[in-house]
Motif scaffolding. Structure first.
Motif, PDB file in Angstrom:
ATOM      1  N   PRO A   1      44.941  10.115   5.347  1.00 41.69           N
ATOM      2  CA  PRO A   1      45.358  10.050   6.760  1.00 41.69           C
ATOM      3  C   PRO A   1      46.048   8.742   7.124  1.00 41.69           C
ATOM      4  O   PRO A   1      46.661   8.644   8.177  1.00 41.69           O
TER       5      PRO A   1
ATOM      6  N   SER B   1      43.553   9.742  -4.714  1.00 47.49           N
ATOM      7  CA  SER B   1      42.887   9.780  -3.399  1.00 47.49           C
ATOM      8  C   SER B   1      41.547   9.096  -3.541  1.00 47.49           C
ATOM      9  O   SER B   1      40.617   9.657  -4.097  1.00 47.49           O
ATOM     10  N   LYS B   2      41.458   7.867  -3.034  1.00 43.66           N
ATOM     11  CA  LYS B   2      40.260   7.092  -3.375  1.00 43.66           C
ATOM     12  C   LYS B   2      39.056   7.416  -2.491  1.00 43.66           C
ATOM     13  O   LYS B   2      38.057   6.703  -2.534  1.00 43.66           O
ATOM     14  N   VAL B   3      39.147   8.497  -1.720  1.00 43.74           N
ATOM     15  CA  VAL B   3      38.036   8.789  -0.818  1.00 43.74           C
ATOM     16  C   VAL B   3      36.723   8.996  -1.565  1.00 43.74           C
ATOM     17  O   VAL B   3      35.649   8.644  -1.067  1.00 43.74           O
TER      18      VAL B   3
ATOM     19  N   THR C   1      33.309  -0.523   4.454  1.00 43.42           N
ATOM     20  CA  THR C   1      33.753  -0.720   5.844  1.00 43.42           C
ATOM     21  C   THR C   1      32.618  -0.391   6.805  1.00 43.42           C
ATOM     22  O   THR C   1      32.477  -1.024   7.855  1.00 43.42           O
TER      23      THR C   1
ATOM     24  N   PHE D   1      28.893   8.602   3.822  1.00 48.00           N
ATOM     25  CA  PHE D   1      29.463   8.119   5.081  1.00 48.00           C
ATOM     26  C   PHE D   1      30.574   7.113   4.788  1.00 48.00           C
ATOM     27  O   PHE D   1      30.384   6.176   4.011  1.00 48.00           O
ATOM     28  N   THR D   2      31.725   7.318   5.429  1.00 51.01           N
ATOM     29  CA  THR D   2      32.860   6.445   5.142  1.00 51.01           C
ATOM     30  C   THR D   2      33.656   6.157   6.411  1.00 51.01           C
ATOM     31  O   THR D   2      33.187   6.447   7.518  1.00 51.01           O
TER      32      THR D   2
ATOM     33  N   GLY E   1      29.678   3.235   2.790  1.00 52.87           N
ATOM     34  CA  GLY E   1      30.695   2.449   2.091  1.00 52.87           C
ATOM     35  C   GLY E   1      30.905   1.077   2.738  1.00 52.87           C
ATOM     36  O   GLY E   1      30.318   0.762   3.785  1.00 52.87           O
TER      37      GLY E   1
ATOM     38  N   MET F   1      42.100  15.528  -7.018  1.00 54.96           N
ATOM     39  CA  MET F   1      42.621  14.635  -5.974  1.00 54.96           C
ATOM     40  C   MET F   1      42.177  13.200  -6.247  1.00 54.96           C
ATOM     41  O   MET F   1      42.973  12.256  -6.149  1.00 54.96           O
TER      42      MET F   1
ATOM     43  N   VAL G   1      37.253  14.535   3.918  1.00 58.22           N
ATOM     44  CA  VAL G   1      38.372  14.596   2.972  1.00 58.22           C
ATOM     45  C   VAL G   1      39.519  15.290   3.698  1.00 58.22           C
ATOM     46  O   VAL G   1      39.335  16.362   4.282  1.00 58.22           O
ATOM     47  N   PHE G   2      40.676  14.687   3.685  1.00 61.34           N
ATOM     48  CA  PHE G   2      41.842  15.218   4.395  1.00 61.34           C
ATOM     49  C   PHE G   2      42.834  15.838   3.416  1.00 61.34           C
ATOM     50  O   PHE G   2      42.762  15.603   2.206  1.00 61.34           O
TER      51      PHE G   2
ATOM     52  N   VAL H   1      36.645   7.401   7.307  1.00 60.99           N
ATOM     53  CA  VAL H   1      37.453   8.521   7.815  1.00 60.99           C
ATOM     54  C   VAL H   1      36.513   9.707   8.027  1.00 60.99           C
ATOM     55  O   VAL H   1      35.375   9.675   7.584  1.00 60.99           O
TER      56      VAL H   1
HETATM   57  P1  ADP Z   1      34.227   3.545   1.267  1.00 60.94           P
HETATM   58  O1  ADP Z   1      34.336   2.070   1.409  1.00 60.94           O
HETATM   59  O2  ADP Z   1      33.465   4.187   2.399  1.00 60.94           O
HETATM   60  O3  ADP Z   1      33.737   3.977  -0.089  1.00 60.94           O
HETATM   61  P2  ADP Z   1      36.961   4.084   0.502  1.00 60.94           P
HETATM   62  O4  ADP Z   1      37.887   3.035   1.031  1.00 60.94           O
HETATM   63  O5  ADP Z   1      36.532   3.993  -0.915  1.00 60.94           O
HETATM   64  O6  ADP Z   1      35.692   4.116   1.459  1.00 60.94           O
HETATM   65  O7  ADP Z   1      37.563   5.542   0.746  1.00 60.94           O
HETATM   66  C1  ADP Z   1      37.966   5.916   2.040  1.00 60.94           C
HETATM   67  C2  ADP Z   1      39.483   5.807   2.146  1.00 60.94           C
HETATM   68  O8  ADP Z   1      40.072   6.771   1.295  1.00 60.94           O
HETATM   69  C3  ADP Z   1      40.026   6.136   3.498  1.00 60.94           C
HETATM   70  O9  ADP Z   1      40.042   5.014   4.342  1.00 60.94           O
HETATM   71  C4  ADP Z   1      41.422   6.694   3.219  1.00 60.94           C
HETATM   72  O10 ADP Z   1      42.444   5.784   3.511  1.00 60.94           O
HETATM   73  C5  ADP Z   1      41.419   6.940   1.722  1.00 60.94           C
HETATM   74  N1  ADP Z   1      41.889   8.293   1.352  1.00 60.94           N
HETATM   75  C6  ADP Z   1      42.814   8.551   0.385  1.00 60.94           C
HETATM   76  N2  ADP Z   1      43.050   9.863   0.295  1.00 60.94           N
HETATM   77  C7  ADP Z   1      42.254  10.470   1.203  1.00 60.94           C
HETATM   78  C8  ADP Z   1      42.043  11.835   1.574  1.00 60.94           C
HETATM   79  N3  ADP Z   1      42.692  12.834   0.993  1.00 60.94           N
HETATM   80  N4  ADP Z   1      41.147  12.091   2.552  1.00 60.94           N
HETATM   81  C9  ADP Z   1      40.460  11.083   3.153  1.00 60.94           C
HETATM   82  N5  ADP Z   1      40.624   9.785   2.846  1.00 60.94           N
HETATM   83  C10 ADP Z   1      41.507   9.460   1.883  1.00 60.94           C
END
Ligand code: ADP
Ligand code: ASP
Ligand code: MG
Length: 416
Positions: free
Chosen positions: A183, A208-210, A11, A172-173, A9, A203, A178-179, A175
């Protein structure tokens, strides 16, 4: 030989140093005896900046040109990753979505993948290349560049893993997985070992944008198991897969918060066939996605119809609905921005009762007023004041005991 798809991703590729780190990981994965396809997002902030630039340049950019612009973010990132791999003595080549054979429909800015022809990827893998594919983009039947909706690199990775019949797909991200809750909102949220597609889908759809929800939908449809994990650590992450019997033992898997929502109420409207159809057709004509819809019990032949939309769509919704409110002789239109949606999700809800009571009681004790309620088989969602959102998430997280196995360490991979 094993074939692995790894998605990184924004970051994770946000600086030249991080790009080199990802390049090293890709080389190590190949050296461990795998064929490697990497799917890369634009560097952190780049897509947002391109969107801003477009808006500053034109009041209403054509969607075709918007996609042509946004796709450049991923194109820069893949070239940089391939350069970094090559500079470290590896062998990589970058491919745009079109070069990778990702064909989509014609819906610019939210295209669906129609087909993948991975011939070139297979040939390059056979020649020992690490194949670096641009996420978030494809090509429509007219040969134009399309994009797959925000967060769409997740979809590229899952779809490629499916089309290539990969042995593993790793997301790979920034965090560790998935929490139980974001978090960044609930600091004692814990990482899940596994999550059912349906739970992650709810979710993701609930804020939850994970993972992008369309990516999870695709994974569920084609049975693509995947792991969400940290690009900064080597710990295992969270596996998303088809549900197993034991998963139902957990009542609540996670809590999601969706901010920046708006609530719209058509007040005191005749309780007659065709009225809801009229209201929602006009909303649909403005391409506005509606989330929760609640109609109150009919009293003296009239009812209230409330629904939620994204805050950014409130002005257009108001413009579209004002004449309709007159036409159907409703008492008025009541709108409220700055509301949030809190959802508790878990497939265990199917076999455990009392979840709703516990949720409402917990919010009530916290003095948090519930404005709308909606449920599905595995989710209960409430609309609350946006200012209460973080506190409501923490209270609910505590109520359902989601943090009880947590260690003292912060679950965040990095200091923000
Ligand atoms: P990437 O750029 O790797 O695609 P995103 O910013 O799209 O990453 O997604 C990762 C982010 O999702 C995390 O930094 C976190 O703040 C957010 N997030 C929201 N809900 C959750 C969750 N339930 N578990 C993990 N991360 C979450
Ligand atoms: N760069 C795109 C976005 O920011 C796609 C992605 O990161 O998955 O939405
Ligand atoms: Mg993402």
């Amino acid at each position: 030989m094993r074939l692995i798809v790894q998605k990184y991703g924004g970051t994770s590729v946000g600086t030249p140093e991080r790009i080199r780190h990802v390049a090293r990981r890709l080389i190590e994965t190949q050296q461990s005896g795998c064929r490697v396809v990497a799917v890369i997002s634009a560097m952190a902030g780049v897509t947002d900046n391109l969107i801003k630039l477009a808006r500053e340049t034109s009041p209403q950019p054509e969607e075709r040109e918007f996609d042509a612009l946004l796709a450049t973010g991923e194109q820069a990132a893949i070239a940089l990753i391939a350069m970094a791999v090559n500079a470290l003595g590896g062998k990589a080549v970058s491919l745009t979505g079109a070069e990778a054979g990702i064909l989509t429909d014609r819906a610019h800015t939210r295209a669906k993948i129609a087909n993948i022809s991975p011939k070139q990827i297979h040939e390059l893998l056979a020649d020992d290349y690490i194949v670096v594919v641009a996420g978030f983009q494809g090509q429509n039947p007219d040969g134009e560049t399309t994009t797959l909706g925000r967060g769409g690199s997740d979809l590229t990775a899952i779809a490629l893993a499916g089309a290539l019949n990969a042995d593993a797909c790793q997301i790979f991200t920034d965090v560790d997985g998935v929490f139980t809750c974001d978090p960044r909102v609930v600091t004692d949220a814990q990482k899940l070992e596994e999550v059912a597609y349906d739970e992650l889908l709810e979710m993701a759809g609930a804020g939850s944008k994970v993972m992008q929800s369309r990516a999870v939908e695709f994974a569920k449809k084609f049975g693509v198991e995947f792991e969400v994990r940290s690009s900064f650590k080597s710990d295992v992450g969270t596996t998303a897969k088809e549900e197993t019997a034991s998963m139902e033992d957990v009542v609540i898997r996670g809590i999601s918060v969706d901010r920046n929502q708006a609530k719209v109420t058509v007040d005191d409207v005749r309780d007659e066939a065709g009225i809801a159809g009229r209201i929602f057709s006009v909303i649909a004509s403005g391409n506005i996605s509606v989330d929760m819809i609640v109609q109150s019990v009919s009293k003296h032949g009239t009812t209230d119809i409330s629904f939620t939309i994204h805050e950014n769509d409130l002005d257009s919704a108001t413009q579209l609905l004002t004449p309709v409110v007159k036409e159907v002789q409703a008492a008025g239109l009541i709108t409220k921005s700055g509301v949030a949606k809190l959802s508790v999700v878990g497939i265990g809800m199917r076999s455990h009762s009392g979840v709703a009571a516990r949720l409402f009681d917990c919010l009530g004790k916290g003095g948090i007023n519930i404005q709308l309620i909606s449920t599905s088989e595995i989710k209960i969602a409430v609309v609350i004041d946006g200012q209460d959102a973080d506190r409501a998430a923490r209270l609910t997280h505590q109520e359902f005991g989601l943090a009880k196995f947590v260690t003292q360490k912060s679950p965040l991979t990095e200091e923000e």
